[in-house]
Scaffold this active site. Structure first.
Site, PDB file in Angstrom:
ATOM      1  CE  LYS A 120     -61.893  42.645   7.525  1.00 43.64           C
ATOM      2  NZ  LYS A 120     -63.058  42.108   8.242  1.00 43.64           N
ATOM      3  CG  ASP A 138     -62.503  42.418   3.413  1.00 46.48           C
ATOM      4  OD1 ASP A 138     -63.375  43.288   3.240  1.00 46.48           O
ATOM      5  OD2 ASP A 138     -62.658  41.419   4.143  1.00 46.48           O
TER       6      ASP A 138
HETATM    7  O1  C5P Z   1     -65.043  39.517  -1.876  1.00 47.55           O
HETATM    8  P1  C5P Z   1     -64.769  38.227  -1.182  1.00 47.55           P
HETATM    9  O2  C5P Z   1     -64.291  37.176  -2.140  1.00 47.55           O
HETATM   10  O3  C5P Z   1     -63.890  38.358  -0.003  1.00 47.55           O
HETATM   11  O4  C5P Z   1     -66.162  37.715  -0.628  1.00 47.55           O
HETATM   12  C1  C5P Z   1     -66.340  36.420  -0.135  1.00 47.55           C
HETATM   13  C2  C5P Z   1     -67.816  36.114  -0.007  1.00 47.55           C
HETATM   14  O5  C5P Z   1     -68.415  36.909   1.016  1.00 47.55           O
HETATM   15  C3  C5P Z   1     -68.633  36.435  -1.243  1.00 47.55           C
HETATM   16  O6  C5P Z   1     -68.627  35.358  -2.163  1.00 47.55           O
HETATM   17  C4  C5P Z   1     -70.032  36.653  -0.665  1.00 47.55           C
HETATM   18  O7  C5P Z   1     -70.645  35.429  -0.361  1.00 47.55           O
HETATM   19  C5  C5P Z   1     -69.708  37.323   0.657  1.00 47.55           C
HETATM   20  N1  C5P Z   1     -69.736  38.795   0.562  1.00 47.55           N
HETATM   21  C6  C5P Z   1     -70.959  39.429   0.415  1.00 47.55           C
HETATM   22  N2  C5P Z   1     -70.993  40.794   0.323  1.00 47.55           N
HETATM   23  C7  C5P Z   1     -69.865  41.530   0.390  1.00 47.55           C
HETATM   24  C8  C5P Z   1     -68.610  40.900   0.549  1.00 47.55           C
HETATM   25  C9  C5P Z   1     -68.584  39.519   0.631  1.00 47.55           C
HETATM   26  O8  C5P Z   1     -72.015  38.787   0.361  1.00 47.55           O
HETATM   27  N3  C5P Z   1     -69.938  42.846   0.310  1.00 47.55           N
END
Ligand code: C5P
Length: 308
Positions: A11, A144
């Site tokens: 993406k 995601d």
């Molecule tokens: O959801 P995911 O595990 O992919 O997110 C990885 C990191 O990215 C989270 O631990 C956070 O630090 C950051 N993040 C965030 N806000 C979001 C998505 C991700 O701060 N909406």
């Protein structure tokens, strides 16, 4: 059943508005995801317990942000455990991930793998989870992952996991240029918080509206979409990877209608007028020596699905 293969797309975020840091450690987002024609595949075979192998793009890197783990740290492993638990079946499978999406590039490669694993294992195990169940499991795996399942174009709110499909009039041609080694997503968000604390970028209290990019996606001309591209994480990614500043300039000097950092970077997504222009743009960008990989892609494309 002997083997099932699913694939899921990379993406880009054509709009990424980031709100303030929430109490749960995530940031409130208003983002528009667009799935592009660069795919990872996951093949699942019957097994005894879980086993995982990973081949392809970026997997040669032994250390650092790009190293792709082959144990429980890999989202594919967690996807298998989560689906097994949800369906009440043993987590038995041999999983093989073939990567074309560079890791830690802001292209949701790990999320694509998790989404493809859910689809492949649902078929292998005959769990018949419905779409809503898979989307809920996906949201537990990462912000995601639901979009990697859905594909197309979608507005993401919450931490990015709450999706509303968006109407897109056509497909567009992009060139993805990866500017150096992987960047860690949490560090890029933390850098944005730091820039905001220092008052160097707006605080994000008012999320940038997505209407201009949605209007451009509905109307169609590439030049309109180029003018509407936006990413609040871009200053933070550029702060951590100063070479991105030059990389963005290289893309526009090489004829991109518009260019932005995809997600948390370090990928530059450059928009071209048509397929032929994208081929020329890819060659010009590759010739500048700032990108470790350059790929011409198109999108939107569908989300995770079985291929065999
Ligand atoms: O959801 P995911 O595990 O992919 O997110 C990885 C990191 O990215 C989270 O631990 C956070 O630090 C950051 N993040 C965030 N806000 C979001 C998505 C991700 O701060 N909406």
């Amino acid at each position: 059943m002997t083997a099932v293969t699913a694939r899921a797309p990379a993406k880009i975020n054509v709009h990424l508005a980031v709100g303030p840091l929430r109490a749960d450690g995530f940031h409130e987002l208003r983002t528009v995801y667009l799935a592009v024609s660069l795919f990872d595949t996951v093949t699942a075979r019957p097994g005894d317990g879980l086993a995982l192998t990973v081949t392809g793009e970026g997997t040669g890197a032994a250390e650092g942000a790009d190293a792709v783990p082959t144990d429980r740290r890999n989202l594919v492993w967690r996807a298998a455990e989560l689906l097994a638990e949800h369906a009440g079946v043993p987590a038995d499978a041999q999983l093989e991930v073939a990567k074309s999406i560079p890791a830690a590039a802001g292209l949701a490669g790990g999320s694509a793998d998790a989404a493809a694993a859910l689809v492949a294992l649902d078929a292998l195990w005959g769990t018949r989870a419905d779409r809503a169940d898979l989307l809920a499991l996906a949201a537990r795996l990462g912000s995601d992952v639901p979009f990697s399942l859905l594909g197309g174009v979608a507005l993401g709110t919450g931490r990015g996991e709450q999706l509303t499909p968006v109407l897109a009039r056509r497909s567009w041609h992009w060139v993805l240029g990866i500017a150096g080694e992987g960047l860690s997503t949490p560090s890029v968000y933390a850098e944005l918080d730091r820039l905001r604390d220092d008052g160097r970028v707006p605080d994000g209290a008012d999320l940038l509206p997505a209407e201009p990019v949605m209007a451009a996606l509905r109307s169609g001309p590439a030049i309109a979409l180029a003018a509407a591209l936006a990413n609040d994480l871009q200053p933070a990614a550029v702060g951590l990877r100063p070479a991105l500043r030059r990389a963005l300039r290289v893309a526009t000097d090489a004829g991109a209608l518009g260019a932005l950092v995809s997600g948390s970077g370090p990928t530059v997504a450059a928009l071209a007028e048509d397929e032929q222009a994208a081929v020329g743009l890819a060659a010009a960008m590759a010739g500048e020596g700032v990108f470790r990989t350059v790929r011409a892609v198109a999108g939107p494309v569908p989300g995770a699905r079985l291929v065999s």
